[in-house]
Design an enzyme around this catalytic site. Structure first.
Site, mmCIF file in Angstrom:
data_model
loop_
_atom_site.group_PDB
_atom_site.id
_atom_site.type_symbol
_atom_site.label_atom_id
_atom_site.label_comp_id
_atom_site.label_asym_id
_atom_site.label_seq_id
_atom_site.Cartn_x
_atom_site.Cartn_y
_atom_site.Cartn_z
ATOM 1 N N GLU A 75 -24.917 23.338 46.167
ATOM 2 C CA GLU A 75 -25.236 23.600 44.748
ATOM 3 C C GLU A 75 -24.185 24.433 44.001
ATOM 4 O O GLU A 75 -24.477 25.447 43.379
ATOM 5 C CB GLU A 75 -26.613 24.285 44.673
ATOM 6 C CG GLU A 75 -27.711 23.465 45.311
ATOM 7 C CD GLU A 75 -29.057 24.194 45.358
ATOM 8 O OE1 GLU A 75 -29.241 25.197 44.674
ATOM 9 O OE2 GLU A 75 -29.942 23.717 46.110
ATOM 10 N N ASN A 89 -23.621 19.323 49.147
ATOM 11 C CA ASN A 89 -25.038 19.065 48.884
ATOM 12 C C ASN A 89 -25.443 19.615 47.523
ATOM 13 O O ASN A 89 -25.091 20.745 47.167
ATOM 14 C CB ASN A 89 -25.894 19.726 49.980
ATOM 15 C CG ASN A 89 -27.363 19.375 49.893
ATOM 16 O OD1 ASN A 89 -27.718 18.220 49.743
ATOM 17 N ND2 ASN A 89 -28.220 20.382 49.961
ATOM 18 N N HIS A 145 -35.353 16.431 45.022
ATOM 19 C CA HIS A 145 -36.602 17.174 44.757
ATOM 20 C C HIS A 145 -37.183 16.584 43.467
ATOM 21 O O HIS A 145 -36.667 16.835 42.375
ATOM 22 C CB HIS A 145 -36.322 18.671 44.588
ATOM 23 C CG HIS A 145 -35.966 19.374 45.856
ATOM 24 N ND1 HIS A 145 -36.846 19.475 46.917
ATOM 25 C CD2 HIS A 145 -34.836 19.993 46.241
ATOM 26 C CE1 HIS A 145 -36.274 20.140 47.907
ATOM 27 N NE2 HIS A 145 -35.053 20.459 47.531
ATOM 28 N N GLU A 205 -33.250 16.422 50.999
ATOM 29 C CA GLU A 205 -34.386 17.344 50.807
ATOM 30 C C GLU A 205 -35.540 16.682 50.037
ATOM 31 O O GLU A 205 -36.171 17.280 49.197
ATOM 32 C CB GLU A 205 -33.923 18.608 50.068
ATOM 33 C CG GLU A 205 -32.770 19.326 50.734
ATOM 34 C CD GLU A 205 -32.366 20.594 50.023
ATOM 35 O OE1 GLU A 205 -33.132 21.104 49.205
ATOM 36 O OE2 GLU A 205 -31.247 21.103 50.293
ATOM 37 N N ASP A 262 -38.718 15.470 48.405
ATOM 38 C CA ASP A 262 -40.160 15.699 48.259
ATOM 39 C C ASP A 262 -40.531 15.302 46.832
ATOM 40 O O ASP A 262 -39.675 15.219 45.954
ATOM 41 C CB ASP A 262 -40.600 17.129 48.595
ATOM 42 C CG ASP A 262 -39.843 18.224 47.847
ATOM 43 O OD1 ASP A 262 -39.820 19.360 48.353
ATOM 44 O OD2 ASP A 262 -39.292 17.957 46.760
HETATM 45 O O1 G3I Z 1 -38.506 35.938 55.497
HETATM 46 C C1 G3I Z 1 -38.641 36.810 54.369
HETATM 47 C C2 G3I Z 1 -39.712 37.872 54.626
HETATM 48 O O2 G3I Z 1 -39.283 38.694 55.704
HETATM 49 C C3 G3I Z 1 -39.918 38.692 53.358
HETATM 50 O O3 G3I Z 1 -40.898 39.683 53.564
HETATM 51 C C4 G3I Z 1 -40.341 37.727 52.246
HETATM 52 C C5 G3I Z 1 -40.660 38.439 50.946
HETATM 53 O O4 G3I Z 1 -39.471 38.845 50.341
HETATM 54 O O5 G3I Z 1 -39.257 36.780 52.012
HETATM 55 C C6 G3I Z 1 -39.025 35.967 53.160
HETATM 56 O O6 G3I Z 1 -37.936 35.085 52.894
HETATM 57 C C7 G3I Z 1 -38.265 34.001 52.025
HETATM 58 C C8 G3I Z 1 -37.786 32.704 52.708
HETATM 59 O O7 G3I Z 1 -37.966 31.573 51.830
HETATM 60 C C9 G3I Z 1 -38.547 32.455 54.005
HETATM 61 O O8 G3I Z 1 -39.863 32.157 53.735
HETATM 62 C C10 G3I Z 1 -37.503 34.195 50.721
HETATM 63 O O9 G3I Z 1 -38.057 35.314 50.037
HETATM 64 C C11 G3I Z 1 -37.646 32.950 49.847
HETATM 65 O O10 G3I Z 1 -36.796 33.072 48.707
HETATM 66 C C12 G3I Z 1 -37.167 31.717 50.647
HETATM 67 O O11 G3I Z 1 -37.334 30.577 49.817
HETATM 68 C C13 G3I Z 1 -36.606 29.419 50.274
HETATM 69 C C14 G3I Z 1 -35.540 29.075 49.192
HETATM 70 O O12 G3I Z 1 -34.870 27.864 49.545
HETATM 71 C C15 G3I Z 1 -34.485 30.176 49.084
HETATM 72 O O13 G3I Z 1 -33.813 30.300 50.324
HETATM 73 C C16 G3I Z 1 -37.597 28.263 50.411
HETATM 74 O O14 G3I Z 1 -38.479 28.528 51.508
HETATM 75 C C17 G3I Z 1 -36.835 26.963 50.680
HETATM 76 O O15 G3I Z 1 -37.734 25.856 50.678
HETATM 77 C C18 G3I Z 1 -35.777 26.736 49.587
HETATM 78 O O16 G3I Z 1 -35.050 25.602 49.938
HETATM 79 C C19 G3I Z 1 -33.992 25.224 49.001
HETATM 80 C C20 G3I Z 1 -32.806 24.713 49.803
HETATM 81 O O17 G3I Z 1 -32.384 25.688 50.719
HETATM 82 C C21 G3I Z 1 -31.679 24.284 48.866
HETATM 83 N N1 G3I Z 1 -32.151 23.269 47.911
HETATM 84 C C22 G3I Z 1 -33.326 23.701 47.127
HETATM 85 C C23 G3I Z 1 -34.468 24.084 48.077
HETATM 86 C C24 G3I Z 1 -35.703 24.486 47.286
HETATM 87 O O18 G3I Z 1 -35.440 25.634 46.528
#
Ligand code: G3I
Length: 361
Positions: free
Chosen positions: A171, A213, A253, A281, A283
């Site tokens: 991105e 990507n 997405h 990805e 969905d």
């Molecule tokens: O693991 C921590 C936890 O320890 C903490 O207490 C909690 C609260 O802050 O956060 C947790 O981490 C979260 C992580 O997901 C694991 O669940 C992050 O806050 C949260 O921002 C993260 O979101 C992910 C997001 O990418 C950002 O990395 C989503 O699950 C994931 O589905 C999403 O995936 C992205 C792809 O990587 C790139 N393309 C878009 C796609 C959707 O946004």
């Protein structure tokens, strides 16, 4: 069972044990699956895998790969490739500037290897999902370059020969202007680190397919035209200048209003550059309350994307961003939207699952 006295006896014992599977278990193993049908097409079909995913509703970390036998069973039966939803991102891998935590990433790679699955690595450089020690200070461009180089060589090097393909850059193109974003990895909208990142990754793992990507760049016409052409132009110049890029990832997405007119043409112009394309990805989120009509529309869209990939000789992989609504990112990121995957929270196969099975017939 008496102890077998020789290898021949051991083989016989194993044969008898497996041939005594209950009829139900035997029929379950023999049932058609997405994986079997995709294998027949030479296509990779997969899902993002949740480990250590934060569930805001419950206020706890969820790790279905570790904690749910049902999740693991569906994951190994239905898919021949897996990708980490989060555990190979900087905020999960990098507790500190000089420290790496590969524990969860290792768990995923070891699961895949145990079940004969490929791994699509996600992602080596992204301007999001960065730990606080990265975002809370200023870096010179030389420091940014050293940071990126160290990370890519260490991570891609650790899994060298075990990763089918990498999202090297995720991105980097702005949604509306079509320019490079001005971020940590593209300071002043420069593509210098992008070019170097692919070279570092190639050197660290010569066997991995290296991808750029992004999202909302699949359709060459309509509202995605600007970004679609901007991503193509970026990739075209990388190929022209001999940067080792092999593939372009299309996230897909989508919502239930997805309409496309020129995706196949877009896939084709990357084939003309000698590149693979991957659906990375997929969905299809639906507005609440979910209706049967929405589920049927969702199935048609899953089918349309699967056909786009199956009909494109250079489309090698169809990965979904989760396979059960239970662990989908959608309800957390899109208020009032849900049910984006191919199985319900209770792992019931939705019309979208059967639409993919039909596409792979
Ligand atoms: O693991 C921590 C936890 O320890 C903490 O207490 C909690 C609260 O802050 O956060 C947790 O981490 C979260 C992580 O997901 C694991 O669940 C992050 O806050 C949260 O921002 C993260 O979101 C992910 C997001 O990418 C950002 O990395 C989503 O699950 C994931 O589905 C999403 O995936 C992205 C792809 O990587 C790139 N393309 C878009 C796609 C959707 O946004």
């Amino acid at each position: 069972m008496t102890q077998p006295r020789s290898f021949g006896h051991l083989l016989l014992a194993c044969f008898l044990a497996t041939s005594l599977l209950s009829p139900r278990a035997a029929s379950a193993e023999a049932a058609p699956t997405l994986r079997k049908r995709a294998d027949a097409h030479g296509l990779l079909i997969g899902s993002a895998v949740s480990l250590g995913s934060w569930d805001e509703r419950r206020g706890e970390e969820l790790s279905p790969l570790r904690d749910s036998p049902r999740y693991r069973r569906h994951l190994r039966k239905q898919f021949n490739v897996v990708t980490p939803e989060n555990v190979m991102k900087w905020d999960q891998l990098r507790p500190g500037m000089d420290t790496f935590d590969f524990s969860l990433a290792d768990e995923l790679v070891e699961f895949a290897e145990a079940h004969g699955q490929s791994v699509h690595g996600h992602t080596l450089l992204w301007f999001l999902a960065l730990p606080d020690w990265v975002t809370e200070r200023e870096w010179t461009q030389a420091e940014q370059r050293r940071l990126a180089k160290k990370h890519i060589r260490r991570v891609a090097g650790r899994y060298a020969g075990r990763i089918h393909s990498w999202d090297v850059i995720n991105e980097a193109v702005d949604d509306t202007s079509g320019r490079l974003r001005d971020t940590m990895w593209t300071p002043g909208r420069s593509d210098r680190i992008i070019r170097r990142a692919f070279r570092w990754a190639r050197k660290a793992d010569p066997n991995a397919i290296l991808c750029y990507n992004d999202y909302n760049h699949a359709d060459m016409e309509g509202w995605q035209r600007t970004k679609s052409n901007a991503v193509y132009e970026l990739v075209r110049t990388l190929v022209r200048d001999g940067v080792p890029i092999d593939c372009v990832g299309f996230q897909f997405h989508l919502d239930h209003n997805f309409r496309q007119t020129a995706v196949a043409e877009n896939f084709r112009r990357y084939a003309d550059l000698g590149l693979q394309v991957q659906v990375t990805e997929l969905d299809v989120r639906l507005p609440e309350p979910i209706t049967q009509a929405d589920l049927n529309a969702q199935a048609s869209i899953y089918r349309e994307v699967a056909d786009l990939c199956l009909d494109a000789p250079n489309c090698t992989s169809l990965i979904m961003w989760g396979f059960t609504d239970r662990y989908s990112w959608v309800p957390w990121f899109f208020d009032g939207w849900d049910a984006a995957t191919i199985m319900t929270r209770g792992y019931k196969k939705k019309p979208a699952f059967w639409a993919l099975m039909d596409a792979l017939e």
